[in-house]
Design an enzyme around this catalytic site. Sequence first.
Site, PDB file in Angstrom:
ATOM      1  N   HIS A 115       0.698  -1.162  -0.011  1.00  0.00           N
ATOM      2  CA  HIS A 115       0.112  -0.017  -0.146  1.00  0.00           C
ATOM      3  C   HIS A 115       0.734   1.338  -0.248  1.00  0.00           C
ATOM      4  O   HIS A 115       0.920   2.213  -0.910  1.00  0.00           O
ATOM      5  CB  HIS A 115      -0.994   0.107   1.280  1.00  0.00           C
ATOM      6  CG  HIS A 115      -1.793  -1.234   1.384  1.00  0.00           C
ATOM      7  ND1 HIS A 115      -2.853  -1.409   0.483  1.00  0.00           N
ATOM      8  CD2 HIS A 115      -1.915  -2.175   2.286  1.00  0.00           C
ATOM      9  CE1 HIS A 115      -3.489  -2.451   0.945  1.00  0.00           C
ATOM     10  NE2 HIS A 115      -2.722  -2.910   1.985  1.00  0.00           N
TER      11      HIS A 115
HETATM   12  O1  RIB Z   1      -5.157   0.628   4.314  1.00  0.00           O
HETATM   13  C1  RIB Z   1      -3.603   0.769   4.053  1.00  0.00           C
HETATM   14  C2  RIB Z   1      -3.290   1.728   4.763  1.00  0.00           C
HETATM   15  O2  RIB Z   1      -3.437   1.848   6.258  1.00  0.00           O
HETATM   16  C3  RIB Z   1      -1.517   1.777   4.984  1.00  0.00           C
HETATM   17  O3  RIB Z   1      -1.079   3.008   4.902  1.00  0.00           O
HETATM   18  C4  RIB Z   1      -1.251   1.007   6.360  1.00  0.00           C
HETATM   19  O4  RIB Z   1       0.060   1.490   6.552  1.00  0.00           O
HETATM   20  C5  RIB Z   1      -2.272   1.449   7.193  1.00  0.00           C
HETATM   21  O5  RIB Z   1      -1.835   2.842   7.643  1.00  0.00           O
END
Ligand code: RIB
Length: 299
Positions: A236
Site C-alpha cells: 500500500h
Molecule cells: O489501508 C492501508 C493503509 O493503512 C496503509 O497506509 C497502512 O500502513 C495503514 O496505515
Amino acid sequence: MQRVVIDTDPGTDDALALLMALNSPDLRIEGITTVGGNATLAETTDNALRLVDHVGAGRDVPIAVGAERPARGSFSHAYHVHGADGLGVDLPAATSTAYSADAAKFMRDRALAEPGRIAVIALGPLTNVAAALDGRPDVAQAISEVCVMGGAVEVPGNVTPHAEFNIYEDPWSANAVFASGVPVTLIGLDVTRGTSLHRNGGPRWFQGTSRSADLGNHILANSFRERADVQEFFLHDPLAVAAAIEPELLTYRSAQIAVVTDGEERGRTVASYGDGPVKVALGVDAGRAVDVVRTLISN
Ligand code: RIB
Ligand code: CA
C-alpha cells in the site's frame, strides 16, 4: 529531484516506503512527520527514528511529531497487521531525537519557504495534513501535491466493506484535505491491492546485503510468521512512494472526492468524476511497480 515531506504511521508497509524514499536518487526527503494510526504516536515516532538512524546513517532527516489521533470520533490501531509495537522487528534504540516543531508547523514552514517545490506523501490518517492546511489557503497554494495512500473508490474497503483504514481513521481530515484545493493524487486500494509480495517469494524478497535489504526482508519474514493465514504482503504505502517517483506507473481519473463521516459507511470515498482537484488512481502497471519497490529496497 522531487522534494518531499513524508507523513507516516510506521507500520510495516510504511517502513518499506521509507526505505524506498531514503534510497531513491529521485527523492529528497525534507522531513518525516509522524501520526498515530497503525500504532500509537509514541510508537510510530520511535519506529521512524529507529529506522532512519539504522539505514539513513548521517542523513539529516528531521522527524516532527504530529497528532496522536483525530480531534473527534472513535480511533483504533492495527497491531494485528503490523505487530505489537507497529513494526514487529527489533531495531537498535534511536540515537536521534524528534524535531522541535510539531508536524503541521513543520509542513507549513517547509512549503511556504519554497512555494510549489515541496510535495507531501501521506501514508497514514490525514490529521497532520489537514492541520497544516487548516485556514491556510496560502499553504494549499504552496504545497505542490499531496500524494495520499488512502481510499477505496471502486473497490471494497479493508476496515469495513466501504472504507480503507487511513481514511476511516479520520474521515473529517480527509474531507478537509480533498476540499482544500491542494492537488491530490489518491493511491487507494483500487491499485494497491494489485501490488504485493508473496509469502513464497522469501526469505530474500530484497537482494543485496545492505541494512535496507536486510531490514526489508526481516519485516516481511516476521509479518508472514505472525500471520500464518496471510499469503500476500500488500504494498500500500510503497506504491504511493513509487507513484511519487514514477507517476506513469498508474492511470488516473480526475474527480471531486467526498468522504462519508458517520454511520456504517464512515470513511467511504465517493468520487464525482470530471473536473476536480483529486487524481484518482484506477489502473496500475503492477509488474513495473513491484520492480520499483524491490529495486529501491534491494542494494
Ligand atoms: O489501508 C492501508 C493503509 O493503512 C496503509 O497506509 C497502512 O500502513 C495503514 O496505515
Ligand atoms: Ca501507513
